[in-house]
Each structure stands twice: as C-alpha cells, then as structure tokens.
Design a protein around this motif. Structure first.
Motif, mmCIF file in Angstrom:
data_model
loop_
_atom_site.group_PDB
_atom_site.id
_atom_site.type_symbol
_atom_site.label_atom_id
_atom_site.label_comp_id
_atom_site.label_asym_id
_atom_site.label_seq_id
_atom_site.Cartn_x
_atom_site.Cartn_y
_atom_site.Cartn_z
ATOM 1 N N TYR A 52 0.854 -1.187 0.000
ATOM 2 C CA TYR A 52 0.000 0.000 0.000
ATOM 3 C C TYR A 52 0.888 1.234 0.000
ATOM 4 C CZ TYR A 52 0.940 0.654 5.030
ATOM 5 O OH TYR A 52 1.544 0.870 6.247
ATOM 6 N N ASP A 110 -8.332 2.173 5.251
ATOM 7 C CA ASP A 110 -7.308 1.147 4.994
ATOM 8 C C ASP A 110 -6.696 1.280 3.606
ATOM 9 O OD1 ASP A 110 -9.226 0.175 3.259
ATOM 10 O OD2 ASP A 110 -9.335 -1.830 4.133
ATOM 11 N N VAL A 162 -12.024 -5.041 13.326
ATOM 12 C CA VAL A 162 -11.575 -5.699 12.086
ATOM 13 C C VAL A 162 -12.126 -7.124 12.089
ATOM 14 C CG1 VAL A 162 -9.587 -6.295 10.639
ATOM 15 C CG2 VAL A 162 -9.470 -4.299 12.127
ATOM 16 N N LEU A 174 -4.058 -5.259 6.314
ATOM 17 C CA LEU A 174 -3.746 -3.876 5.966
ATOM 18 C C LEU A 174 -4.373 -2.903 6.962
ATOM 19 C CD1 LEU A 174 -2.316 -2.039 4.018
ATOM 20 C CD2 LEU A 174 -4.332 -2.101 2.536
ATOM 21 N N ALA A 175 -5.583 -3.214 7.433
ATOM 22 C CA ALA A 175 -6.231 -2.353 8.428
ATOM 23 C C ALA A 175 -5.394 -2.245 9.697
ATOM 24 C CB ALA A 175 -7.624 -2.892 8.751
ATOM 25 N N GLN A 176 -4.758 -3.342 10.096
ATOM 26 C CA GLN A 176 -3.916 -3.304 11.294
ATOM 27 C C GLN A 176 -2.590 -2.592 11.018
ATOM 28 O OE1 GLN A 176 -5.723 -3.694 13.617
ATOM 29 N NE2 GLN A 176 -6.163 -5.771 14.279
ATOM 30 N N ARG A 219 -2.344 -0.062 9.034
ATOM 31 C CA ARG A 219 -2.747 1.339 9.056
ATOM 32 C C ARG A 219 -3.001 1.819 10.491
ATOM 33 N NH1 ARG A 219 -1.951 4.776 5.293
ATOM 34 N NH2 ARG A 219 -4.058 5.567 5.000
#
Length: 268
Positions: free
Chosen positions: A12, A40, A98, A118-120, A122
């Motif tokens: 990302y 995210d 999440v 990816l959320a974690q 971020r």
C-alpha cells in the motif's frame, strides 16, 4: 509462496492519508478515549476504532504504541477492560473493529484477509504518526483472528518490537474453511493457506513474542499450537492455561499480556 511474494499481497502507499475522523471523545478513570474512524486505502474508509491514552494534562511524554487485535467478530468493546489498563501505564492503545467473516468464496475471503492485515498496518501508521508517540516502541496483541493477523504482521512489520499471539493457530485457513464449507474445499484451502502463520513468523527480527494457549482449547488443536510455537523465530515465550479458547476473558492471561508488554515496551 516465498515470503517476498507473500508481502506483495499487503502492499500500500504508506504516504496515503488515513482520513482519520474523530466521532467522540470522553475522559474518565485516568484515561482519554477517542472514538474514531480511519481508512485502509482499499475502499474501507470508515473503520471504527478506539484510541486510548493516559489522562495527564500538560504531559509531553512520547508514549509507545500498542494495537490490540479483536477476535473474528471484530467486537472492540470486549477489549475495553484490557486497553485502559495499558493506557494508564502511559501507552497509546488502539483497538480497531476488524472482523473476519468467511463466506466460502476463496477470492472474496482472500481479499478480506489481506484487507484485515492492511487495516492493522494502518492502525500502526495512525499511532506512530502522532506527535505523542515513540515509534521505537511498538506492540501488538491479538486473540484468535487478531492473533492470525498478528502472525502475518510479524513477517511484514519490522516496527513491531513486542507481540502477543493469544489462542493463535499455525493454520488459520483450517478455521476459515469450517465456517462456510465450500464445495471445492481443497481449492479454498489452497487459496487461503497463503495467510497461515508459518512463513511470516519465521521472519526474524528484534522483537519479543509471547504465545498464550488454553490447554482445553476446542478451536485450536494442540498440534497447531505446537506448530505455531516452533515456527516463531527469535525471542519467544509460551504460557498455557487450564481453560478453553477464550483468553480475553481470563484474568490471568490478561495480566500476563500486560506484564509482558510492560517489560518489553518499558511502560510505566
């Protein structure tokens, strides 16, 4: 797949905006709790999360960052006993919602797992970008689904210096395939095994890892607990408890997580 190829699943733009929005802020019991949403970068632009910190007016202390990973239900409220205790020890603590909800569709579930990781990542970005954060001290602690994400993070994030994997498994794909058994379950496992812990936790680094398991865990077989423990590279310790799968609600396990993070991240 080699780890270099696996890492491409979670690429990302690190300079992209987090689009963090504050929806509520309250103070009590020595803790400031911010209710926020963030992005995210893959279309989930309103991930709900709590950020907690010690209520110390005028303090300019730079605090370590700790991300807490929920179980597969994504219920961040279940960690609102553990998170404030860490915040009062002068840590920045984030709990994002999440969830991991397998559908039986291998492509959709693979995309969902990559997005959850990816959320974690971020979440780590959000805390570390704060001016009151000490980015040299970064922790992660996750339960079951959160532990599965944490295992992947160990292969991606050199920023993490302390991690707790509670009720984790070496083969999270096995749990996923049981939730919505697809007709082609062999193909499903082939697709989702990319998210199993082995290649990621084998990546070395300057970090400490605590593994926690329930001896009567009916969700994670003993063989998978042992396989995960053996696969983790570097400094590690393991604690087993006379209980089942839920180590969020077990006071002894929560106390051990807090003590581990206190020592590893040099909390107050």
């Amino acid at each position: 797949m080699p780890i270099a190829e696996l890492k491409k699943l979670y690429s990302y733009d690190k300079s992209s905006t987090l689009n963090a929005q504050l929806t509520d802020k309250r103070t009590g019991d020595g803790v400031v709790l911010e209710d926020i949403t963030y992005s995210d970068t893959r279309g989930n632009d309103a991930i709900p999360a709590y950020v907690l910190s010690a209520d110390i007016p005028g303090d300019t202390l730079r605090m370590p960052a700790i991300v807490l990973g929920t179980g597969p239900d994504g219920d961040r409220d279940k960690l609102l006993d553990e998170a404030p205790a860490l915040a009062r020890m002068k840590a920045l603590v984030m709990v994002a919602s999440v969830p991991i909800r397998p559908t039986g569709d291998p492509l959709a579930d693979a995309n969902a797992m990559a997005a959850a990781v990816l959320a974690q990542r971020r979440a780590l970005d959000l805390l570390i970008r704060r001016t009151d954060c000490d980015g040299s001290r970064v922790g992660y602690a996750g339960h079951h689904g959160g532990a599965a994400l944490g295992a992947v993070l160990l292969g991606l994030e050199s920023r993490i210096t302390a991690a707790v994997l509670a009720s984790g498994t070496s083969r999270f794909s096995r749990w996923m395939v049981k939730q919505k058994v697809p007709a082609d379950w062999h193909g499903y496992l082939d697709s989702l095994s990319r998210f199993d812990a082995g290649p990621y936790v084998a990546v070395g680094g300057k970090r400490q890892v605590l593994l926690q398991f329930g001896r009567q865990d009916a969700v994670v077989p003993a063989a998978e607990r042992d396989e995960l423990t053996a696969a983790v590279a570097g400094s590690k310790q393991r604690k087993d408890y006379d209980t089942g799968h839920d180590l969020i609600a077990l006071p002894a396990a929560a106390a051990d997580r807090t003590a581990f993070l206190k020592q590893a991240l040099r909390l107050s």
